[in-house]
Design a protein around this motif. Structure first.
Motif, mmCIF file in Angstrom:
data_model
loop_
_atom_site.group_PDB
_atom_site.id
_atom_site.type_symbol
_atom_site.label_atom_id
_atom_site.label_comp_id
_atom_site.label_asym_id
_atom_site.label_seq_id
_atom_site.Cartn_x
_atom_site.Cartn_y
_atom_site.Cartn_z
ATOM 1 N N GLY A 1 0.798 -1.221 0.000
ATOM 2 C CA GLY A 1 0.000 0.000 0.000
ATOM 3 C C GLY A 1 0.831 1.271 0.000
ATOM 4 O O GLY A 1 0.365 2.318 0.448
ATOM 5 N N VAL A 2 2.047 1.193 -0.519
ATOM 6 C CA VAL A 2 2.929 2.355 -0.591
ATOM 7 C C VAL A 2 2.945 2.863 -2.032
ATOM 8 O O VAL A 2 3.317 2.123 -2.944
ATOM 9 C CB VAL A 2 4.366 1.996 -0.144
ATOM 10 C CG1 VAL A 2 5.302 3.191 -0.284
ATOM 11 C CG2 VAL A 2 4.356 1.486 1.290
ATOM 12 N N PRO A 3 2.526 4.112 -2.263
ATOM 13 C CA PRO A 3 2.550 4.644 -3.632
ATOM 14 C C PRO A 3 3.989 4.764 -4.115
ATOM 15 O O PRO A 3 4.896 5.038 -3.323
ATOM 16 C CB PRO A 3 1.891 6.010 -3.489
ATOM 17 C CG PRO A 3 2.148 6.415 -2.081
ATOM 18 C CD PRO A 3 2.145 5.125 -1.292
ATOM 19 N N ALA A 4 4.183 4.546 -5.411
ATOM 20 C CA ALA A 4 5.543 4.507 -5.939
ATOM 21 C C ALA A 4 5.708 5.414 -7.143
ATOM 22 O O ALA A 4 4.767 5.677 -7.887
ATOM 23 C CB ALA A 4 5.919 3.077 -6.308
ATOM 24 N N LEU A 5 6.947 5.842 -7.320
ATOM 25 C CA LEU A 5 7.350 6.650 -8.458
ATOM 26 C C LEU A 5 8.384 5.875 -9.261
ATOM 27 O O LEU A 5 9.193 5.142 -8.689
ATOM 28 C CB LEU A 5 7.954 7.968 -7.976
ATOM 29 C CG LEU A 5 6.996 8.829 -7.161
ATOM 30 C CD1 LEU A 5 7.758 9.844 -6.330
ATOM 31 C CD2 LEU A 5 6.003 9.514 -8.083
ATOM 32 N N VAL A 6 8.329 6.034 -10.581
ATOM 33 C CA VAL A 6 9.311 5.415 -11.469
ATOM 34 C C VAL A 6 9.716 6.425 -12.528
ATOM 35 O O VAL A 6 8.971 7.350 -12.831
ATOM 36 C CB VAL A 6 8.773 4.142 -12.169
ATOM 37 C CG1 VAL A 6 8.505 3.035 -11.185
ATOM 38 C CG2 VAL A 6 7.557 4.436 -13.009
ATOM 39 N N GLY A 7 10.875 6.190 -13.096
ATOM 40 C CA GLY A 7 11.333 6.997 -14.219
ATOM 41 C C GLY A 7 10.820 6.423 -15.529
ATOM 42 O O GLY A 7 9.982 5.517 -15.541
ATOM 43 N N PRO A 8 11.340 6.915 -16.646
ATOM 44 C CA PRO A 8 10.843 6.509 -17.955
ATOM 45 C C PRO A 8 11.292 5.118 -18.413
ATOM 46 O O PRO A 8 10.694 4.549 -19.324
ATOM 47 C CB PRO A 8 11.401 7.577 -18.896
ATOM 48 C CG PRO A 8 12.597 8.117 -18.198
ATOM 49 C CD PRO A 8 12.309 8.008 -16.727
ATOM 50 N N HIS A 9 12.308 4.540 -17.788
ATOM 51 C CA HIS A 9 12.889 3.279 -18.264
ATOM 52 C C HIS A 9 12.460 2.113 -17.379
ATOM 53 O O HIS A 9 13.124 1.796 -16.390
ATOM 54 C CB HIS A 9 14.415 3.388 -18.302
ATOM 55 C CG HIS A 9 14.895 4.559 -19.076
ATOM 56 N ND1 HIS A 9 14.834 4.609 -20.457
ATOM 57 C CD2 HIS A 9 15.413 5.736 -18.673
ATOM 58 C CE1 HIS A 9 15.316 5.777 -20.865
ATOM 59 N NE2 HIS A 9 15.662 6.482 -19.806
ATOM 60 N N THR A 10 11.358 1.473 -17.742
ATOM 61 C CA THR A 10 10.818 0.371 -16.939
ATOM 62 C C THR A 10 10.639 -0.890 -17.775
ATOM 63 O O THR A 10 9.746 -1.689 -17.509
ATOM 64 C CB THR A 10 9.477 0.786 -16.292
ATOM 65 O OG1 THR A 10 8.585 1.231 -17.319
ATOM 66 C CG2 THR A 10 9.669 1.875 -15.255
ATOM 67 N N PHE A 11 11.513 -1.096 -18.757
ATOM 68 C CA PHE A 11 11.339 -2.218 -19.679
ATOM 69 C C PHE A 11 11.508 -3.581 -19.015
ATOM 70 O O PHE A 11 11.012 -4.579 -19.536
ATOM 71 C CB PHE A 11 12.253 -2.087 -20.897
ATOM 72 C CG PHE A 11 13.703 -1.849 -20.588
ATOM 73 C CD1 PHE A 11 14.562 -2.905 -20.299
ATOM 74 C CD2 PHE A 11 14.217 -0.567 -20.601
ATOM 75 C CE1 PHE A 11 15.891 -2.676 -20.029
ATOM 76 C CE2 PHE A 11 15.554 -0.320 -20.338
ATOM 77 C CZ PHE A 11 16.398 -1.387 -20.048
ATOM 78 N N ASN A 12 12.160 -3.673 -17.872
ATOM 79 C CA ASN A 12 12.279 -4.957 -17.168
ATOM 80 C C ASN A 12 10.963 -5.402 -16.546
ATOM 81 O O ASN A 12 10.776 -6.586 -16.275
ATOM 82 C CB ASN A 12 13.333 -4.885 -16.061
ATOM 83 C CG ASN A 12 14.738 -4.797 -16.594
ATOM 84 O OD1 ASN A 12 15.016 -5.192 -17.713
ATOM 85 N ND2 ASN A 12 15.629 -4.251 -15.794
#
Length: 170
Positions: free
Chosen positions: A103-114
């Motif tokens: 239940g923890v909101p998350a942030l990611v950058g543009p490179h999530t191909f994995n």
């Protein structure tokens, strides 16, 4: 965050500044201790501590490095917001299911191909937000820290989506 020998591949370290009592918790996939992990923070005069050396951070710590195996979920559980690293650079990102399940909101950058499918699923659910760069990361972290209701809503969306996807063996 992920450890890189080349400081230019660690843009988050310099973009995130201390916000009052906020503690930045970073993780390294190599058990190398503090040397090189957050050198930029140390050079800026910020107090950095390691799990292996200090156990838990004290009140003066700006960054805390989880340099042990098997404990990241415990630290996610105590977090208000997670940045899942390896995604601001062309590394491909890391597993978003861990913070989402808690239940923890998350942030990611543009490179999530994995983790394309998982990322798409959690973006659609509203549990994850994508940022373009380190300054966008800092702005997004601050926005969630300033809006607890939105942060809780997004975290709960992730928790529910992971629970719905668990299947018969859960």
């Amino acid at each position: 965050f992920r450890r890189y020998a080349d400081p230019s591949r660690r843009p988050c370290t310099t973009a995130l500044a201390p916000w009052g009592s906020t503690l930045t918790v970073t993780n390294t996939n190599k058990l190398l201790g503090i040397d090189g992990v957050d050198g930029a923070a140390q050079r800026a005069g910020l107090r950095v501590q390691c799990r292996r050396e200090h156990g838990l951070p004290d009140a003066q710590a700006y960054a805390f490095v989880v340099d042990t195996l098997g404990e990241l979920m415990d630290f996610y559980a105590a977090a208000d917001v997670a940045f899942v690293g390896g995604s601001l650079q062309e590394v491909g990102g890391h597993n978003l299911l861990e913070p989402a399940a808690l239940g923890v909101p998350a942030l990611v950058g543009p490179h999530t191909f994995n983790f394309q499918d998982i990322t798409a699923l959690l973006l659609e659910a509203g549990a994850v937000r994508r940022v373009a760069d380190a300054s966008g990361l800092a702005a997004a972290v601050l926005a969630w820290l300033d809006d607890p209701a939105d942060r809780r809503r997004c975290g709960e969306a992730g928790r529910l989506r992971v629970a719905a996807e668990r299947g018969a063996l859960a």
